[in-house]
Structures are given as C-alpha cells and as structure tokens.
Design an enzyme around this catalytic site. Structure first.
Site, PDB file in Angstrom:
ATOM      1  N   ASP A   1      -0.874  -0.045   4.000  1.00 45.35           N
ATOM      2  CA  ASP A   1      -1.898   0.515   4.542  1.00 45.35           C
ATOM      3  C   ASP A   1      -3.379  -0.249   3.602  1.00 45.35           C
ATOM      4  O   ASP A   1      -4.366   0.432   4.587  1.00 45.35           O
ATOM      5  CB  ASP A   1      -2.292   1.817   3.688  1.00 45.35           C
ATOM      6  CG  ASP A   1      -1.961   2.095   2.713  1.00 45.35           C
ATOM      7  OD1 ASP A   1      -1.707   1.687   1.700  1.00 45.35           O
ATOM      8  OD2 ASP A   1      -1.790   3.626   2.078  1.00 45.35           O
TER       9      ASP A   1
ATOM     10  N   ASP B   1       4.681   1.249   5.515  1.00 48.79           N
ATOM     11  CA  ASP B   1       4.082   2.044   4.108  1.00 48.79           C
ATOM     12  C   ASP B   1       3.407   3.719   4.629  1.00 48.79           C
ATOM     13  O   ASP B   1       2.150   3.381   5.558  1.00 48.79           O
ATOM     14  CB  ASP B   1       2.205   1.215   3.762  1.00 48.79           C
ATOM     15  CG  ASP B   1       1.976   1.373   2.023  1.00 48.79           C
ATOM     16  OD1 ASP B   1       3.191   1.984   1.160  1.00 48.79           O
ATOM     17  OD2 ASP B   1       1.183   0.871   1.459  1.00 48.79           O
TER      18      ASP B   1
ATOM     19  N   LYS C   1       7.062   2.453   1.604  1.00 45.25           N
ATOM     20  CA  LYS C   1       7.283   2.631   0.551  1.00 45.25           C
ATOM     21  C   LYS C   1       6.535   3.965   0.477  1.00 45.25           C
ATOM     22  O   LYS C   1       5.373   4.250   0.932  1.00 45.25           O
ATOM     23  CB  LYS C   1       6.272   1.598   0.354  1.00 45.25           C
ATOM     24  CG  LYS C   1       5.336   1.306  -0.739  1.00 45.25           C
ATOM     25  CD  LYS C   1       5.323  -0.325  -1.399  1.00 45.25           C
ATOM     26  CE  LYS C   1       3.710   0.002  -0.885  1.00 45.25           C
ATOM     27  NZ  LYS C   1       2.773   1.153  -1.223  1.00 45.25           N
TER      28      LYS C   1
ATOM     29  N   GLU D   1       2.537  -2.182  -9.221  1.00 54.86           N
ATOM     30  CA  GLU D   1       1.499  -2.457  -9.078  1.00 54.86           C
ATOM     31  C   GLU D   1       0.409  -2.410 -10.312  1.00 54.86           C
ATOM     32  O   GLU D   1       0.226  -1.450 -11.334  1.00 54.86           O
ATOM     33  CB  GLU D   1       0.274  -2.389  -8.338  1.00 54.86           C
ATOM     34  CG  GLU D   1      -0.906  -3.000  -7.665  1.00 54.86           C
ATOM     35  CD  GLU D   1      -1.658  -2.465  -6.207  1.00 54.86           C
ATOM     36  OE1 GLU D   1      -1.036  -1.954  -5.776  1.00 54.86           O
ATOM     37  OE2 GLU D   1      -2.628  -2.354  -6.353  1.00 54.86           O
TER      38      GLU D   1
END
Ligand code: KIV
Length: 282
Positions: A46, A85, A115, A184
C-alpha cells in the site's frame, strides 16, 4: 520460464540458507521486469499510495485500488510469489471483514498471500485468515499504517522493552499461523533473535543482514521516488534523472521541430502519393 514460486520454494530457500529476494511492484511493466530478473516475491504494497498516487501516507489507499494493482502485477509476473498488502481499515474493523477483504485478494487478483501489519493485536485476524486458507505475511517494527500512533516513520525496537515486544509479537504471529514475517526498521540484533527462533521465513526491510530475505521498495532503489529516502535504502539507479533528461530532450525536440523527423513518419504508397500531391499539392 522458471517454475512457480510457492511457499514451499521459500521454505526450501530458508532451509538451505539461500537468501529470499523480495521487492515491491505496483504495475504491469515493472512486474514484467521483476519477473524477468528472477525476484522471488513481489509485494504489492500500500506504499503505492505514496510512491504512485502521491498521498503523504498509505492511509487513503482502498481495497479496490489494491485489487486493480495486484491484478496488473499478477499479469506481469505469473511465476513470482505475489503478496497483496491489506490497506488501512480493511482488517481492523472486524475479523469477518478481514476475511472477506483478504478473500478478494485471493479470488479477484490471484495473489499467493496477503500481508497485514500488527502483532498480538491481530492474532485473531491471522488465525481466521489461516483457517480460511489465506496465507498471511505479518509485518512488525515500523508499521506505516500506525504512523499516527508511532509518531512518524521512525525505527522501532531500539530499547529493551520495545525490542522484546517485537520478539513476542513475532512469536504470537507465527503461532497464529503466519507463513512469513516482514520486519521493518528494527536493529539487526533484534531481527537476528527473531530469525534464529523462527520456523518461517523472516524478511527484512531495514532490519539488517541476518534475516532469511531482503525487501526494498522498488521506487526507492531505482531512484524514482525522492520525497524522502530511509537510511536502509541502497540506490541501484537514478531513474528520476534519466527520465527527466529524456522528458526535457523531448520537449526541446518538439519546440525546435527536431521531432518528429522523417524516420518517425508513415509513407504513402508511391503511386498514391503522386496522385495525392497532384490533387492537394506538396
Ligand atoms: O506497503 C509497503 O510497501 C510496505 C513496505 C513499506 C514494507 O508495507
């Protein structure tokens, strides 16, 4: 053509210690190249809200937008493992809505997995999707959809308490059935503990070298998005300057009547051309 990348392929790479390659992709032409380059996983992130649509966060991205982009990527990359996503508020409202939306990614766009962001707070969603036969990649650390809670795009897990929270989240997500986890912007030491303890592939985007695979945002690594560049990005090209040069040259060619030249023009059939000139002049 290589054979289809499946979750089994990714598990085998992990078991053999072969790094898994992952990159974002948002459209057909880029997916064609990513497929040709032999990338294992394409994430239709996204992040396209920022890199492609020009929003200043990922929050405005809708399910319908994500589905169209996933379909385009699937057409361009038939053998890559494509992950859709789940956008903001597509899985946070209720488990039922999460299953319905994740089902759309599988059914309408033909992705291999979805995800979603979050740890222990989304365990019920991960369990429900897994039960509904929808493979889930978790996403921990810096989770851009929670930007308002995190106070901006900042590295996570830098103190002991925060590091342990991410480690516990990873365990919870794996136990809930996630087939892989994306980490991340967390320190490599934290990522190493998670990777060493995990039985599923752990992918890093800004989480150091110890994970089973690496992800970069394609517009970042190609130098095609320069609103900001996170510390973890390595730039492999500077597309912005290549494209800008080409656009400026085109503009100049048009303005100076250098383009189009003879080579860019269609020819009439010779006898037709003679008759045409007779009638209409040169
Ligand atoms: O949307 C996306 O591309 C992502 C990455 C930032 C990991 O979730």
């Amino acid at each position: 053509m290589r054979s289809k990348v499946t979750i089994q392929t990714l598990r085998e790479k992990m078991a053999k210690g072969q790094p898994i390659t992952m990159i974002t992709g948002y459209d057909y032409p880029m997916a064609l190249l990513e497929e040709r380059a032999g990338i294992d996983i394409i994430l239709v992130g996204d992040s396209l809200g920022m890199t492609v649509l020009g929003y200043d966060s990922t929050l405005p991205v809708t399910m319908d937008v994500m589905i169209e982009h996933c379909k385009a990527v699937r057409r361009g990359a038939p053998t890559a493992y494509v992950i859709g996503d789940m956008p903001y508020m597509s899985y946070q409202v209720s488990v039922e809505e999460a299953v319905r939306n994740a089902g759309r990614f599988m059914k309408e766009a033909g992705v291999d997995a979805v995800k979603l962001e979050g740890g222990r707070n989304v365990v019920d969603v991960v369990e429900a999707l897994t039960k509904a036969t929808i493979p889930v990649m978790g996403h921990l650390g810096l989770t851009p959809q929670s930007m308002a809670m995190l106070g901006g795009f900042k590295a996570q897990g830098r103190d002991i308490q925060a590091a342990e929270a991410i480690i516990n989240d990873a365990k919870a997500i794996e136990e809930a059935g996630a087939v892989s986890i994306l980490l991340e912007a967390v320190p490599p030491e934290v990522a190493k503990v998670i990777t060493d303890r995990a039985g599923i592939p752990i992918i890093s985007i800004g989480a150091g070298p110890h994970c089973h695979g690496q992800l970069l945002i394609v517009h970042d690594m190609l130098g095609f998005f320069d609103a900001f560049t996170p510390k973890f990005v390595k730039k492999y090209a500077n597309l912005n300057s290549i494209i800008l040069d080409a656009l400026q040259q085109y503009r100049q060619d048009v303005e100076t009547h250098t383009f189009p030249s003879d080579e860019h023009c269609y020819k009439m059939q010779p006898d037709a051309l003679a008759r045409f000139k007779e009638k209409y002049g040169d």
